[in-house]
Design a protein around this motif. Sequence first.
Motif, PDB file in Angstrom:
ATOM      1  N   MET A 146      34.650 -76.698  94.716  1.00 43.61           N
ATOM      2  CA  MET A 146      35.156 -77.085  93.068  1.00 43.61           C
ATOM      3  C   MET A 146      35.809 -75.499  92.205  1.00 43.61           C
ATOM      4  SD  MET A 146      31.304 -78.368  91.259  1.00 43.61           S
ATOM      5  CE  MET A 146      31.141 -76.476  90.624  1.00 43.61           C
ATOM      6  N   GLN A 147      35.424 -75.057  93.589  1.00 40.88           N
ATOM      7  CA  GLN A 147      36.645 -73.822  92.973  1.00 40.88           C
ATOM      8  C   GLN A 147      37.321 -73.292  93.224  1.00 40.88           C
ATOM      9  OE1 GLN A 147      34.115 -70.901  95.150  1.00 40.88           O
ATOM     10  NE2 GLN A 147      32.099 -70.666  93.679  1.00 40.88           N
ATOM     11  N   GLN A 148      37.666 -74.445  94.187  1.00 40.26           N
ATOM     12  CA  GLN A 148      39.558 -74.167  94.524  1.00 40.26           C
ATOM     13  C   GLN A 148      40.306 -73.242  94.810  1.00 40.26           C
ATOM     14  OE1 GLN A 148      41.046 -77.066  90.380  1.00 40.26           O
ATOM     15  NE2 GLN A 148      41.005 -78.244  92.181  1.00 40.26           N
ATOM     16  N   PRO A 149      40.770 -72.493  95.631  1.00 39.49           N
ATOM     17  CA  PRO A 149      40.778 -70.728  96.174  1.00 39.49           C
ATOM     18  C   PRO A 149      42.523 -71.392  96.391  1.00 39.49           C
ATOM     19  CG  PRO A 149      39.410 -71.830  98.128  1.00 39.49           C
ATOM     20  CD  PRO A 149      39.462 -72.843  96.870  1.00 39.49           C
ATOM     21  N   GLY A 150      42.743 -72.845  97.093  1.00 38.06           N
ATOM     22  CA  GLY A 150      43.961 -73.102  97.501  1.00 38.06           C
ATOM     23  C   GLY A 150      44.190 -72.032  98.058  1.00 38.06           C
ATOM     24  N   TYR A 151      43.682 -71.733  99.166  1.00 36.33           N
ATOM     25  CA  TYR A 151      44.127 -71.359 100.159  1.00 36.33           C
ATOM     26  C   TYR A 151      44.727 -72.514 101.760  1.00 36.33           C
ATOM     27  CZ  TYR A 151      42.963 -66.208  98.536  1.00 36.33           C
ATOM     28  OH  TYR A 151      42.435 -64.759  98.191  1.00 36.33           O
ATOM     29  N   PHE A 152      43.512 -73.021 101.687  1.00 39.63           N
ATOM     30  CA  PHE A 152      43.782 -74.712 102.552  1.00 39.63           C
ATOM     31  C   PHE A 152      44.010 -75.712 102.977  1.00 39.63           C
ATOM     32  CE2 PHE A 152      39.623 -71.721 101.492  1.00 39.63           C
ATOM     33  CZ  PHE A 152      40.192 -71.139 102.115  1.00 39.63           C
ATOM     34  N   GLU A 153      44.399 -75.770 103.730  1.00 32.14           N
ATOM     35  CA  GLU A 153      45.290 -77.101 104.077  1.00 32.14           C
ATOM     36  C   GLU A 153      43.677 -78.392 104.301  1.00 32.14           C
ATOM     37  OE1 GLU A 153      48.392 -77.798 104.850  1.00 32.14           O
ATOM     38  OE2 GLU A 153      48.017 -79.856 104.324  1.00 32.14           O
ATOM     39  N   ASN A 154      42.752 -78.033 104.323  1.00 36.27           N
ATOM     40  CA  ASN A 154      41.684 -78.537 104.886  1.00 36.27           C
ATOM     41  C   ASN A 154      40.275 -78.308 105.432  1.00 36.27           C
ATOM     42  OD1 ASN A 154      41.020 -78.888 108.098  1.00 36.27           O
ATOM     43  ND2 ASN A 154      42.743 -80.124 107.336  1.00 36.27           N
ATOM     44  N   ILE A 155      39.246 -78.873 104.907  1.00 40.31           N
ATOM     45  CA  ILE A 155      38.572 -77.833 104.949  1.00 40.31           C
ATOM     46  C   ILE A 155      37.409 -78.887 105.756  1.00 40.31           C
ATOM     47  CG2 ILE A 155      35.860 -76.329 104.026  1.00 40.31           C
ATOM     48  CD1 ILE A 155      37.287 -76.011 101.887  1.00 40.31           C
ATOM     49  N   GLU A 156      37.042 -78.533 107.040  1.00 43.94           N
ATOM     50  CA  GLU A 156      35.820 -79.520 107.536  1.00 43.94           C
ATOM     51  C   GLU A 156      34.498 -79.273 108.018  1.00 43.94           C
ATOM     52  OE1 GLU A 156      39.238 -82.178 109.484  1.00 43.94           O
ATOM     53  OE2 GLU A 156      38.351 -80.580 111.276  1.00 43.94           O
ATOM     54  N   ILE A 157      33.161 -79.775 108.487  1.00 43.85           N
ATOM     55  CA  ILE A 157      32.402 -79.619 109.213  1.00 43.85           C
ATOM     56  C   ILE A 157      32.272 -80.486 110.440  1.00 43.85           C
ATOM     57  CG2 ILE A 157      29.952 -80.140 108.636  1.00 43.85           C
ATOM     58  CD1 ILE A 157      30.021 -80.058 105.609  1.00 43.85           C
ATOM     59  N   ALA A 158      31.960 -79.454 111.408  1.00 40.88           N
ATOM     60  CA  ALA A 158      32.090 -80.222 112.433  1.00 40.88           C
ATOM     61  C   ALA A 158      30.555 -79.779 113.362  1.00 40.88           C
ATOM     62  CB  ALA A 158      33.231 -79.569 113.052  1.00 40.88           C
ATOM     63  N   GLY A 159      30.336 -80.350 114.601  1.00 42.61           N
ATOM     64  CA  GLY A 159      29.139 -80.156 115.566  1.00 42.61           C
ATOM     65  C   GLY A 159      28.177 -79.570 114.898  1.00 42.61           C
ATOM     66  N   PRO A 160      27.179 -78.800 115.018  1.00 46.21           N
ATOM     67  CA  PRO A 160      25.770 -78.447 114.558  1.00 46.21           C
ATOM     68  C   PRO A 160      25.854 -78.266 113.125  1.00 46.21           C
ATOM     69  CG  PRO A 160      26.213 -77.198 116.590  1.00 46.21           C
ATOM     70  CD  PRO A 160      27.280 -77.706 116.968  1.00 46.21           C
ATOM     71  N   GLY A 161      27.331 -77.887 112.767  1.00 50.71           N
ATOM     72  CA  GLY A 161      27.016 -77.418 111.197  1.00 50.71           C
ATOM     73  C   GLY A 161      28.010 -76.344 110.757  1.00 50.71           C
ATOM     74  N   PHE A 162      29.158 -76.506 111.671  1.00 47.23           N
ATOM     75  CA  PHE A 162      30.431 -75.264 111.391  1.00 47.23           C
ATOM     76  C   PHE A 162      31.227 -75.321 110.373  1.00 47.23           C
ATOM     77  CE2 PHE A 162      29.072 -74.811 115.693  1.00 47.23           C
ATOM     78  CZ  PHE A 162      29.159 -73.640 115.783  1.00 47.23           C
ATOM     79  N   ILE A 163      31.653 -74.974 109.856  1.00 42.96           N
ATOM     80  CA  ILE A 163      32.208 -75.212 108.463  1.00 42.96           C
ATOM     81  C   ILE A 163      34.242 -74.749 108.665  1.00 42.96           C
ATOM     82  CG2 ILE A 163      32.937 -74.858 106.180  1.00 42.96           C
ATOM     83  CD1 ILE A 163      29.833 -74.470 105.132  1.00 42.96           C
ATOM     84  N   ASN A 164      34.946 -75.889 109.084  1.00 40.86           N
ATOM     85  CA  ASN A 164      35.859 -75.355 109.895  1.00 40.86           C
ATOM     86  C   ASN A 164      37.397 -75.227 108.345  1.00 40.86           C
ATOM     87  OD1 ASN A 164      35.139 -75.005 112.458  1.00 40.86           O
ATOM     88  ND2 ASN A 164      35.214 -77.088 112.607  1.00 40.86           N
ATOM     89  N   PHE A 165      37.600 -73.877 108.806  1.00 34.69           N
ATOM     90  CA  PHE A 165      38.995 -74.385 107.236  1.00 34.69           C
ATOM     91  C   PHE A 165      40.306 -73.957 108.381  1.00 34.69           C
ATOM     92  CE2 PHE A 165      35.216 -71.954 105.720  1.00 34.69           C
ATOM     93  CZ  PHE A 165      34.375 -72.712 105.109  1.00 34.69           C
ATOM     94  N   ARG A 166      41.436 -75.025 107.871  1.00 34.77           N
ATOM     95  CA  ARG A 166      42.662 -74.720 107.968  1.00 34.77           C
ATOM     96  C   ARG A 166      43.164 -73.951 106.829  1.00 34.77           C
ATOM     97  NH1 ARG A 166      44.786 -76.702 112.422  1.00 34.77           N
ATOM     98  NH2 ARG A 166      43.083 -77.379 112.801  1.00 34.77           N
ATOM     99  N   PHE A 167      44.695 -72.973 107.133  1.00 38.61           N
ATOM    100  CA  PHE A 167      44.997 -72.858 105.921  1.00 38.61           C
ATOM    101  C   PHE A 167      46.678 -73.699 105.675  1.00 38.61           C
ATOM    102  CE2 PHE A 167      42.879 -68.527 107.919  1.00 38.61           C
ATOM    103  CZ  PHE A 167      42.647 -68.317 106.514  1.00 38.61           C
ATOM    104  N   LYS A 168      46.582 -73.290 104.619  1.00 37.36           N
ATOM    105  CA  LYS A 168      48.047 -73.981 104.342  1.00 37.36           C
ATOM    106  C   LYS A 168      49.104 -73.372 104.897  1.00 37.36           C
ATOM    107  CE  LYS A 168      47.029 -76.218  99.178  1.00 37.36           C
ATOM    108  NZ  LYS A 168      46.997 -76.127  98.288  1.00 37.36           N
ATOM    109  N   GLN A 169      50.447 -73.354 104.992  1.00 37.06           N
ATOM    110  CA  GLN A 169      52.043 -72.729 105.484  1.00 37.06           C
ATOM    111  C   GLN A 169      51.776 -71.558 103.755  1.00 37.06           C
ATOM    112  OE1 GLN A 169      55.175 -74.431 104.964  1.00 37.06           O
ATOM    113  NE2 GLN A 169      55.884 -73.250 107.267  1.00 37.06           N
ATOM    114  N   GLU A 170      52.017 -72.117 103.623  1.00 39.46           N
ATOM    115  CA  GLU A 170      51.596 -71.071 102.408  1.00 39.46           C
ATOM    116  C   GLU A 170      51.328 -69.437 102.311  1.00 39.46           C
ATOM    117  OE1 GLU A 170      52.453 -74.654 100.771  1.00 39.46           O
ATOM    118  OE2 GLU A 170      51.451 -73.602  99.089  1.00 39.46           O
TER     119      GLU A 170
END
Length: 551
Positions: free
Chosen positions: A69-93
């Motif tokens: 909702m806050q749309q920081p604009g840094y991320f390619e995607n954000i995923e929830i994985a395993g028991p509750g990790f939040i994984n962030f992947r950055f955009k190339q820029e």
Amino acid sequence: MKQDIIYIIRKALDSLNTEWGIALPDIEVEVPRDETMGDIATTVAMRLTKLLKKPPRKIAEEIVAEIAMQQPGYFENIEIAGPGFINFRFKQEYILKGLQSLLEEEHSSLRSDIGKGAKIQVEFVSANPTGPLHIGHGRGAAVGSALCNILKAAGFDVQKEFYINDAGLQVKLLGRSVYARYQQLLGNNVPFSEDGYKGDYVEDIAKDIHEREGDKYLNKTYEECGELISDYAYKMMLANISTDLKDFGVEFDRWQSEKELHEQGKVENAINTLRSKDLIYEKDGAVWFSSTRFEDDKDRVVRKQDGEYTYFASDICYHKDKLDRGFDTIVDIWGADHHGYIPRIRSVLEAFDLPKEKFRVILIQMVSLLRHGVPVQMSKRAGAFITLREVIDEVGPDITKFIFLTRKADSQLEFDIDVAKEQSAENPVFYVQYAFARISSLFRQAEGKGVQFTPASVDLSALKEDEEILLIKKLLLYPMVFEGTALACEPHRITYYLQELAGVFHAYYYKHRIISDDNGLTLARLSLCRGVKIVLDEGLKLLGVSAPERM
RNA sequence: GCGCCCAUAGCUCAAUUGGAUAGAGUGUCUGACUACGGAUCAGAAGGUUGGGGGUUCAACUCCUCCUGGGCGCGCCA
């Protein structure tokens, strides 16, 4: 990078917390083990399970929704994985922006200010001046010196100090040994004491004295000239130690003499201070420090029945002196065989009101030396040991330091002189230095072809290959590794990081051509190489290892 | 006897301080440029993390016991 992420998560949590109304835990971020999971991850959702009494994945969903909702604009995607990790992947820029600022700010972007100028004192080596430094001292020197570089780069005001045990029995013993050799040299067969120092260097000192002073002491008893000889001998040893350290690339800001503390009356003074705190008492004709009032398992004698102060008394004084000089954190680096000494020094510092967490001991474990795969027996007294000097001359300071710094200080280390000497792939130093030299060569090459390169003004968007993105991400990780290294006081982390960085670079270099006909691409790739060069240079500097332009 | 530290791939060592499928190097086996430095790169094989029990969403990591190693336990320094 880390700060950006923490800020975003913090913001999301604060906003969610208007509903939760709990005390938020620290936000911890980490780099996932597996690169396919994302660039950076947080475990905060799992840490909240207990407080919120909700399953971690559900909490993670709420956090992710809030961040979206806050749309920081840094991320390619954000995923929830395993028991509750939040994984962030950055955009190339975002990643390219990181590289850009590394190229613009260079080394300054790699330093930090977590120390906030706090005064910290690191005492290390502090070898008895009764013989040359051996390889174990070398390890302490390498670790201590690297640690100080790291702490400095982390914004601490660091002082490196060497404590000289020039007051005690050992120095007298050295004098006695030299005296005996001196007499023997002149044909006077004085018996050599059983517990004397037997190394060849003792004879060398005797010879040296004879050259300078002639037969002057020939007809004198030890009682008559012992002090002079002791004095001369330990000063000579000290000079020798200092030279060895210098050639090893290790220098100190200050050398503190134990004898001087006595002469200035500071030892007595320190004991009196403790006495005024009611921590000193007399028993059996001796004077004791009530260290059991803190965390020691028995009280310790500070002044013997014969009226002499113990070594421990000087150490009480020395540590008080450190505090008096205004240091707010004290780091002692000792050989692991002194670990039993920790509780009493800890007690001393507590008695002088230093908070527990402001005192830190780093123990340096033994180095077992191998030659041709066979252990070399070491005994200082018997004079059978490999000196640091020999190792520096035979192996070289860079390799020696690097090997010492590839292990955690607290674990034993095998040092095989012959393996270390081989200038081969066995040697991780070369792997890292080679990456640096290779990049240097690239720039020479480019210059030869007339490529105009000004790093700050290059368009980096041509960097699109997987290996390129991977390499940049590795570079951007440096500040996190560095900060962890400084906080944990574990230089070996930098060593590992450098090997990994060099590895990612070599793989990239092998697969992609840097200098090509495409000028834009060439410039972008040279920029990346420049970034790698800066980080390698920074890391090697911290370790005290040279970064050669050519090998 | 008491205390501290260690035990991870054949070997030498890591593991983001309690996080996801335990990773590197070396050794073994198989491969790679007529191009910027082959001191390089790609791949394979290799593990019940010394053993048992416990703590919890999660243990190489924390607690406990056992086995095996190192080091301390001085009115030495």
